[in-house]
Design a protein around this motif. Structure first.
Motif, PDB file in Angstrom:
ATOM      1  N   LEU A 191      37.868  78.164  27.145  1.00 28.67           N
ATOM      2  CA  LEU A 191      37.983  78.694  28.510  1.00 28.67           C
ATOM      3  C   LEU A 191      39.319  79.390  28.741  1.00 28.67           C
ATOM      4  O   LEU A 191      39.374  80.455  29.358  1.00 28.67           O
ATOM      5  CB  LEU A 191      37.786  77.563  29.522  1.00 28.67           C
ATOM      6  N   VAL A 192      40.403  78.788  28.245  1.00 23.54           N
ATOM      7  CA  VAL A 192      41.724  79.404  28.396  1.00 23.54           C
ATOM      8  C   VAL A 192      41.775  80.729  27.642  1.00 23.54           C
ATOM      9  O   VAL A 192      42.291  81.734  28.154  1.00 23.54           O
ATOM     10  CB  VAL A 192      42.835  78.449  27.898  1.00 23.54           C
ATOM     11  N   SER A 193      41.228  80.744  26.438  1.00 25.46           N
ATOM     12  CA  SER A 193      41.189  81.980  25.655  1.00 25.46           C
ATOM     13  C   SER A 193      40.373  83.051  26.374  1.00 25.46           C
ATOM     14  O   SER A 193      40.769  84.217  26.423  1.00 25.46           O
ATOM     15  CB  SER A 193      40.583  81.705  24.278  1.00 25.46           C
ATOM     16  N   ALA A 194      39.235  82.638  26.936  1.00 31.18           N
ATOM     17  CA  ALA A 194      38.389  83.582  27.675  1.00 31.18           C
ATOM     18  C   ALA A 194      39.125  84.151  28.885  1.00 31.18           C
ATOM     19  O   ALA A 194      38.978  85.334  29.217  1.00 31.18           O
ATOM     20  CB  ALA A 194      37.099  82.900  28.114  1.00 31.18           C
ATOM     21  N   LEU A 195      39.916  83.315  29.546  1.00 31.08           N
ATOM     22  CA  LEU A 195      40.675  83.774  30.713  1.00 31.08           C
ATOM     23  C   LEU A 195      41.687  84.854  30.329  1.00 31.08           C
ATOM     24  O   LEU A 195      41.757  85.911  30.964  1.00 31.08           O
ATOM     25  CB  LEU A 195      41.395  82.585  31.357  1.00 31.08           C
ATOM     26  N   PHE A 196      42.464  84.613  29.270  1.00 32.99           N
ATOM     27  CA  PHE A 196      43.461  85.595  28.833  1.00 32.99           C
ATOM     28  C   PHE A 196      42.792  86.871  28.323  1.00 32.99           C
ATOM     29  O   PHE A 196      43.246  87.985  28.631  1.00 32.99           O
ATOM     30  CB  PHE A 196      44.350  84.999  27.744  1.00 32.99           C
ATOM     31  N   LEU A 197      41.723  86.717  27.549  1.00 35.26           N
ATOM     32  CA  LEU A 197      41.005  87.885  27.044  1.00 35.26           C
ATOM     33  C   LEU A 197      40.443  88.717  28.192  1.00 35.26           C
ATOM     34  O   LEU A 197      40.490  89.954  28.164  1.00 35.26           O
ATOM     35  CB  LEU A 197      39.867  87.434  26.121  1.00 35.26           C
ATOM     36  N   LEU A 229      34.785  88.799  21.981  1.00 33.10           N
ATOM     37  CA  LEU A 229      33.920  87.968  22.811  1.00 33.10           C
ATOM     38  C   LEU A 229      32.808  87.327  21.972  1.00 33.10           C
ATOM     39  O   LEU A 229      32.437  86.172  22.206  1.00 33.10           O
ATOM     40  CB  LEU A 229      33.319  88.806  23.941  1.00 33.10           C
ATOM     41  N   LEU A 230      32.303  88.054  20.993  1.00 34.58           N
ATOM     42  CA  LEU A 230      31.300  87.501  20.093  1.00 34.58           C
ATOM     43  C   LEU A 230      31.855  86.285  19.351  1.00 34.58           C
ATOM     44  O   LEU A 230      31.177  85.253  19.228  1.00 34.58           O
ATOM     45  CB  LEU A 230      30.840  88.564  19.097  1.00 34.58           C
ATOM     46  N   CYS A 231      33.085  86.388  18.867  1.00 34.76           N
ATOM     47  CA  CYS A 231      33.705  85.260  18.167  1.00 34.76           C
ATOM     48  C   CYS A 231      33.839  84.051  19.088  1.00 34.76           C
ATOM     49  O   CYS A 231      33.528  82.917  18.697  1.00 34.76           O
ATOM     50  CB  CYS A 231      35.076  85.667  17.628  1.00 34.76           C
ATOM     51  N   LEU A 232      34.284  84.267  20.314  1.00 35.86           N
ATOM     52  CA  LEU A 232      34.405  83.158  21.268  1.00 35.86           C
ATOM     53  C   LEU A 232      33.039  82.557  21.589  1.00 35.86           C
ATOM     54  O   LEU A 232      32.898  81.338  21.711  1.00 35.86           O
ATOM     55  CB  LEU A 232      35.073  83.644  22.561  1.00 35.86           C
ATOM     56  N   ASN A 233      32.041  83.413  21.727  1.00 36.45           N
ATOM     57  CA  ASN A 233      30.681  82.933  22.006  1.00 36.45           C
ATOM     58  C   ASN A 233      30.162  82.028  20.901  1.00 36.45           C
ATOM     59  O   ASN A 233      29.426  81.078  21.151  1.00 36.45           O
ATOM     60  CB  ASN A 233      29.727  84.118  22.196  1.00 36.45           C
ATOM     61  N   THR A 234      30.554  82.322  19.666  1.00 37.89           N
ATOM     62  CA  THR A 234      30.122  81.494  18.545  1.00 37.89           C
ATOM     63  C   THR A 234      30.680  80.080  18.670  1.00 37.89           C
ATOM     64  O   THR A 234      29.978  79.099  18.453  1.00 37.89           O
ATOM     65  CB  THR A 234      30.580  82.128  17.213  1.00 37.89           C
ATOM     66  N   GLY A 292      27.522  79.111  32.475  1.00 42.87           N
ATOM     67  CA  GLY A 292      27.914  79.424  33.844  1.00 42.87           C
ATOM     68  C   GLY A 292      29.400  79.204  34.056  1.00 42.87           C
ATOM     69  O   GLY A 292      30.086  80.015  34.695  1.00 42.87           O
ATOM     70  N   THR A 293      29.941  78.099  33.515  1.00 44.30           N
ATOM     71  CA  THR A 293      31.375  77.830  33.616  1.00 44.30           C
ATOM     72  C   THR A 293      32.177  78.872  32.859  1.00 44.30           C
ATOM     73  O   THR A 293      33.193  79.390  33.352  1.00 44.30           O
ATOM     74  CB  THR A 293      31.694  76.425  33.060  1.00 44.30           C
ATOM     75  N   PHE A 294      31.743  79.191  31.658  1.00 44.67           N
ATOM     76  CA  PHE A 294      32.398  80.199  30.822  1.00 44.67           C
ATOM     77  C   PHE A 294      32.446  81.548  31.549  1.00 44.67           C
ATOM     78  O   PHE A 294      33.501  82.208  31.616  1.00 44.67           O
ATOM     79  CB  PHE A 294      31.637  80.322  29.508  1.00 44.67           C
ATOM     80  N   LEU A 295      31.321  81.955  32.115  1.00 39.83           N
ATOM     81  CA  LEU A 295      31.255  83.236  32.813  1.00 39.83           C
ATOM     82  C   LEU A 295      32.050  83.215  34.120  1.00 39.83           C
ATOM     83  O   LEU A 295      32.581  84.242  34.547  1.00 39.83           O
ATOM     84  CB  LEU A 295      29.793  83.610  33.086  1.00 39.83           C
ATOM     85  N   ILE A 338      27.720  79.502  38.426  1.00 42.22           N
ATOM     86  CA  ILE A 338      27.533  78.070  38.152  1.00 42.22           C
ATOM     87  C   ILE A 338      26.301  77.532  38.873  1.00 42.22           C
ATOM     88  O   ILE A 338      25.470  76.842  38.255  1.00 42.22           O
ATOM     89  CB  ILE A 338      28.803  77.271  38.517  1.00 42.22           C
ATOM     90  N   PRO A 339      26.101  77.826  40.182  1.00 42.97           N
ATOM     91  CA  PRO A 339      24.866  77.368  40.847  1.00 42.97           C
ATOM     92  C   PRO A 339      23.596  77.905  40.195  1.00 42.97           C
ATOM     93  O   PRO A 339      22.613  77.161  40.033  1.00 42.97           O
ATOM     94  CB  PRO A 339      25.011  77.886  42.279  1.00 42.97           C
ATOM     95  N   VAL A 340      23.600  79.174  39.818  1.00 43.16           N
ATOM     96  CA  VAL A 340      22.418  79.749  39.176  1.00 43.16           C
ATOM     97  C   VAL A 340      22.174  79.074  37.830  1.00 43.16           C
ATOM     98  O   VAL A 340      21.027  78.765  37.470  1.00 43.16           O
ATOM     99  CB  VAL A 340      22.573  81.274  38.999  1.00 43.16           C
ATOM    100  N   GLY A 341      23.243  78.799  37.083  1.00 41.68           N
ATOM    101  CA  GLY A 341      23.096  78.106  35.809  1.00 41.68           C
ATOM    102  C   GLY A 341      22.501  76.724  35.970  1.00 41.68           C
ATOM    103  O   GLY A 341      21.609  76.315  35.220  1.00 41.68           O
ATOM    104  N   GLU A 342      22.966  75.994  36.977  1.00 34.39           N
ATOM    105  CA  GLU A 342      22.452  74.644  37.214  1.00 34.39           C
ATOM    106  C   GLU A 342      20.992  74.674  37.669  1.00 34.39           C
ATOM    107  O   GLU A 342      20.166  73.869  37.216  1.00 34.39           O
ATOM    108  CB  GLU A 342      23.323  73.941  38.251  1.00 34.39           C
ATOM    109  N   LEU A 343      20.663  75.610  38.577  1.00 35.13           N
ATOM    110  CA  LEU A 343      19.280  75.717  39.046  1.00 35.13           C
ATOM    111  C   LEU A 343      18.342  76.157  37.928  1.00 35.13           C
ATOM    112  O   LEU A 343      17.188  75.718  37.862  1.00 35.13           O
ATOM    113  CB  LEU A 343      19.205  76.701  40.220  1.00 35.13           C
ATOM    114  N   SER A 344      18.844  77.010  37.032  1.00 35.62           N
ATOM    115  CA  SER A 344      18.035  77.435  35.885  1.00 35.62           C
ATOM    116  C   SER A 344      17.752  76.267  34.952  1.00 35.62           C
ATOM    117  O   SER A 344      16.674  76.180  34.359  1.00 35.62           O
ATOM    118  CB  SER A 344      18.758  78.549  35.116  1.00 35.62           C
TER     119      SER A 344
END
Length: 393
Positions: A20-26, A119-124, A140-143, A267-273
């Motif tokens: 998550l921290v890496s995603a934030l900086f990226l 982003l592909l590397c982080l997704n892995t 949802g949290t990641f996004l 996050i709400p959409v992810g949880e409802l899904s």
């Protein structure tokens, strides 16, 4: 050859935090310059030709992604991220300080290609640490973390975009966040294992992907989503600045406000899904909202910050719901077939080839205000592909 990922499903909380921290900086690095790139490029190119640069960058990104198995098998995902981060820092300084058109345009093509690969590397790493039943919440949290950076960044960069000289400062700031990303990866990911990469037959895996009609449909939806992103990134800022007369500081604020759906809804959409509805209903609704917004763009002639904020907000609300639904659906369906991640990741480069080229061709015949209904039509076609999708619930 593509790659197959054999993983262990026991990611720690600290690993998820590092992701998550890496995603934030990226994301800060990426979004600080995303909406002002077209302003920089317009200093060297006509508006109708800017889309071709985006398409070239996306094509380069797609070529690299297709060769990721060989690269990762030889060097590891960790070394790929470290190496590309160093390259990106150098590219950003070229964009910040070079006045040579060939240097700036070439540097932009490489810059545009690098972020999807990182982003592909982080997704892995993220996919390795998420269980199927919680995939919607994890993504949802990641996004949402990415959305935080996307909301703050345009307000910052918009204040620099008015002046061609101060515009370059944004690229230095972007490089600073790239350095933070590099340091986070270097310190925390060296001993993290996302999986063992094994070469497989790309034709076989592509056929497997296309034989699953639901994967094909969600792949098309992903292309539609990134098509929306490409036009909102390239053409919306130019339209608002040059045709509607908004200042870049106003545009930066407008973009930030209209990105709030990515923070509020994912996050709400992810949880409802995960728990109640599945992804299909959200995906169709998102496509329809975005299509409606694009359709009415040319019919709004008033220069009203509040009116335009509302309309663009609707478009991005649709896109935010689409993004969570698409990623949640795909990663639920691809568990145990991790080699399909790279094929799915081609959706962004494909859209950033097709979207800008489509826009560039339209601009040869229509003023910029009149090209948006064509995007609306493309999204409605996307709805037709989505309706037969088999939901997860």
């Amino acid at each position: 050859k593509m790659f197959k990922v054999s993983t262990k499903r026991h990611a720690t909380d600290s690993k998820f935090l590092y992701i998550l921290v890496s995603a934030l900086f990226l994301s800060f690095h990426y979004f600080l310059v995303t909406y002002v790139n077209s302003s920089l490029l317009s200093q060297f190119l006509e508006r109708s030709k800017i889309g071709f640069l985006y398409a070239l960058g996306a094509l380069l990104s797609m070529i690299v992604i297709l060769n990721m198995p060989k690269i990762i098998s030889k060097f590891s995902a960790y070394r790929v991220m470290i190496s590309l981060s160093v390259v990106e820092i150098g590219i950003l300084f070229l964009l910040a300080f070079s006045s040579e058109a060939i240097v700036v345009l070439g540097a932009f093509i490489v810059h545009h290609a690098i972020s999807p690969i990182l982003l592909l590397c982080l997704n892995t790493y993220l996919e390795d640490g998420s269980s199927s039943k919680n995939m919607g919440q994890s993504r949802g949290t990641f996004l949402t973390i990415i959305a935080i950076a996307s909301i703050i960044s345009p307000m910052v960069s918009g204040n620099f975009a008015e002046n061609p000289e101060t515009l370059r400062t944004v690229y230095v700031l972007s490089a600073f966040f790239m350095v933070l990303f590099l340091l986070t990866i270097w310190k925390n990911f060296k001993n993290q294992k996302a999986g063992v990469y094994k070469a497989i037959d790309i034709k076989k895996e592509f056929l497997e992907f296309t034989q699953d009609k639901n994967l094909v449909r969600i792949g098309i939806a992903a292309i539609m989503l990134h098509f929306i992103f490409s036009w909102l990134i390239i053409y919306l800022p130019l339209f608002l600045a040059n045709e509607m007369g908004f200042s870049w500081s106003e545009i930066g604020t407008l973009i930030s406000v209209t990105l709030l759906p990515f923070l509020l809804f994912q996050i709400p959409v992810g949880e409802l899904s995960d728990k109640k509805y599945g992804e299909k209903e959200f995906l169709i609704a998102g496509l329809l909202f975005a299509s409606l917004a694009f359709l009415i763009f040319p019919f709004i002639s008033v220069k009203s910050f509040f009116v335009w904020t509302f309309i663009v907000f609707v478009a991005r609300a649709g896109a935010s719901v689409m993004e969570t639904s698409i990623e949640s659906y795909f990663y639920k369906k691809s568990k145990g077939r991790d080699e399909l991640i790279s094929i799915f990741s081609l959706a962004s480069p494909i859209a950033f080839i097709f979207g800008p080229l489509f826009g560039s061709v339209l601009l040869l015949f229509f003023p910029i205000a009149q090209i948006f209904p064509f995007a609306s039509l493309v999204l409605l076609i996307g709805v037709l592909f989505t309706i037969p999708l088999k939901d997860t619930l």
